[in-house]
Enzyme design. Structure first.
Site, PDB file in Angstrom:
ATOM      1  N   HIS A   1       0.826  -1.205   0.000  1.00 23.37           N
ATOM      2  CA  HIS A   1       0.000   0.000   0.000  1.00 23.37           C
ATOM      3  C   HIS A   1       0.865   1.261   0.000  1.00 23.37           C
ATOM      4  O   HIS A   1       1.937   1.279   0.598  1.00 23.37           O
ATOM      5  CB  HIS A   1      -0.889   0.026   1.246  1.00 23.37           C
ATOM      6  CG  HIS A   1      -1.760  -1.181   1.360  1.00 23.37           C
ATOM      7  ND1 HIS A   1      -2.022  -1.788   2.564  1.00 23.37           N
ATOM      8  CD2 HIS A   1      -2.433  -1.903   0.428  1.00 23.37           C
ATOM      9  CE1 HIS A   1      -2.830  -2.821   2.382  1.00 23.37           C
ATOM     10  NE2 HIS A   1      -3.079  -2.921   1.088  1.00 23.37           N
TER      11      HIS A   1
ATOM     12  N   ASP B   1      -6.711  -5.990  -2.159  1.00 24.80           N
ATOM     13  CA  ASP B   1      -5.317  -6.243  -2.531  1.00 24.80           C
ATOM     14  C   ASP B   1      -5.191  -7.146  -3.755  1.00 24.80           C
ATOM     15  O   ASP B   1      -4.199  -7.067  -4.485  1.00 24.80           O
ATOM     16  CB  ASP B   1      -4.535  -6.820  -1.356  1.00 24.80           C
ATOM     17  CG  ASP B   1      -4.192  -5.767  -0.317  1.00 24.80           C
ATOM     18  OD1 ASP B   1      -4.353  -4.565  -0.598  1.00 24.80           O
ATOM     19  OD2 ASP B   1      -3.774  -6.147   0.791  1.00 24.80           O
TER      20      ASP B   1
ATOM     21  N   TYR C   1       1.164   0.312  13.792  1.00 23.00           N
ATOM     22  CA  TYR C   1       1.680   1.317  12.873  1.00 23.00           C
ATOM     23  C   TYR C   1       1.534   2.669  13.563  1.00 23.00           C
ATOM     24  O   TYR C   1       0.452   3.014  14.011  1.00 23.00           O
ATOM     25  CB  TYR C   1       0.808   1.452  11.628  1.00 23.00           C
ATOM     26  CG  TYR C   1       0.587   0.286  10.745  1.00 23.00           C
ATOM     27  CD1 TYR C   1       1.018   0.335   9.431  1.00 23.00           C
ATOM     28  CD2 TYR C   1      -0.128  -0.834  11.164  1.00 23.00           C
ATOM     29  CE1 TYR C   1       0.759  -0.712   8.572  1.00 23.00           C
ATOM     30  CE2 TYR C   1      -0.381  -1.887  10.311  1.00 23.00           C
ATOM     31  CZ  TYR C   1       0.071  -1.822   9.010  1.00 23.00           C
ATOM     32  OH  TYR C   1      -0.185  -2.846   8.159  1.00 23.00           O
TER      33      TYR C   1
ATOM     34  N   LYS D   1       5.860   5.832   8.185  1.00 19.70           N
ATOM     35  CA  LYS D   1       5.304   4.795   9.058  1.00 19.70           C
ATOM     36  C   LYS D   1       6.390   4.166   9.924  1.00 19.70           C
ATOM     37  O   LYS D   1       7.465   3.831   9.433  1.00 19.70           O
ATOM     38  CB  LYS D   1       4.653   3.694   8.220  1.00 19.70           C
ATOM     39  CG  LYS D   1       3.466   4.160   7.429  1.00 19.70           C
ATOM     40  CD  LYS D   1       2.950   3.070   6.510  1.00 19.70           C
ATOM     41  CE  LYS D   1       1.837   3.632   5.644  1.00 19.70           C
ATOM     42  NZ  LYS D   1       1.659   2.884   4.428  1.00 19.70           N
TER      43      LYS D   1
END
Length: 171
Positions: A56, A161, A125, A65
């Site tokens: 992503h 996905d 995250y 991140k």
């Protein structure tokens, strides 16, 4: 806490300290002062073994991140999408686990994904920007140009996905 530079500029591995005793452990995960980044959005992902999430990235309102594993073990992958970078199109992968105490900082301009290697995997995250759903995109996990070896033979993917684009089409 130890910060390790990788072959990709600005992508860092962080080795946190784990203090173990008979009760369990205490682990240092993130000290913002070392990364000099502000993390404003935090999420947790729970995945079964063989789940691949990603790859992503964000076209608008990109996110840096910080990825860490609270339970289990994952193979974590970052792909450099910064067109002016010497490592554009190259990927970095690392095993992150509850036991090894490693985390990774992925700067803005990367695609990111991970694969669950244990029965239950809890991933946290910490992001430098909020989620902006309209700007989200994805690259196929098994893109033939990227040649990522995931260590997962029969991945479990989301419907979203499964529809990700090939890397050559993301440029």
């Amino acid at each position: 806490m130890k910060i390790i530079k990788t072959f990709i500029k600005d992508l860092l591995v962080i080795e946190g300290k784990i203090h173990k005793d008979s009760r369990g452990y205490f682990r240092e995960v993130l000290l913002e002062k070392f990364l000099k980044k502000k993390f404003i959005f935090n999420v947790v992902s729970k995945s079964k073994k063989n789940v691949i999430r990603g790859l992503h990235y964000q076209m608008k309102k990109p996110q840096g991140k910080f990825i860490s594993v609270m339970k289990g073990k994952i193979i974590d992958v970052a792909v450099d999408l910064r067109k002016n970078s010497k490592t554009y199109g190259k990927h970095f992968k690392i095993i992150l686990s509850e036991n090894n105490g490693k985390s990774v900082y992925i700067p803005k301009g990367f695609a990111h994904g991970f694969g669950g290697l244990e029965k239950e995997n809890l991933v946290i995250y910490s992001c430098t920007n909020y989620r902006f759903k309209a700007g989200e995109r994805g690259i196929l996990w098994n893109d033939p140009v990227l040649k990522i070896k995931w260590r997962i033979k029969n991945p479990i993917l989301s419907e979203k996905d499964k529809k990700n684009k090939k890397f050559s089409l993301t440029n």
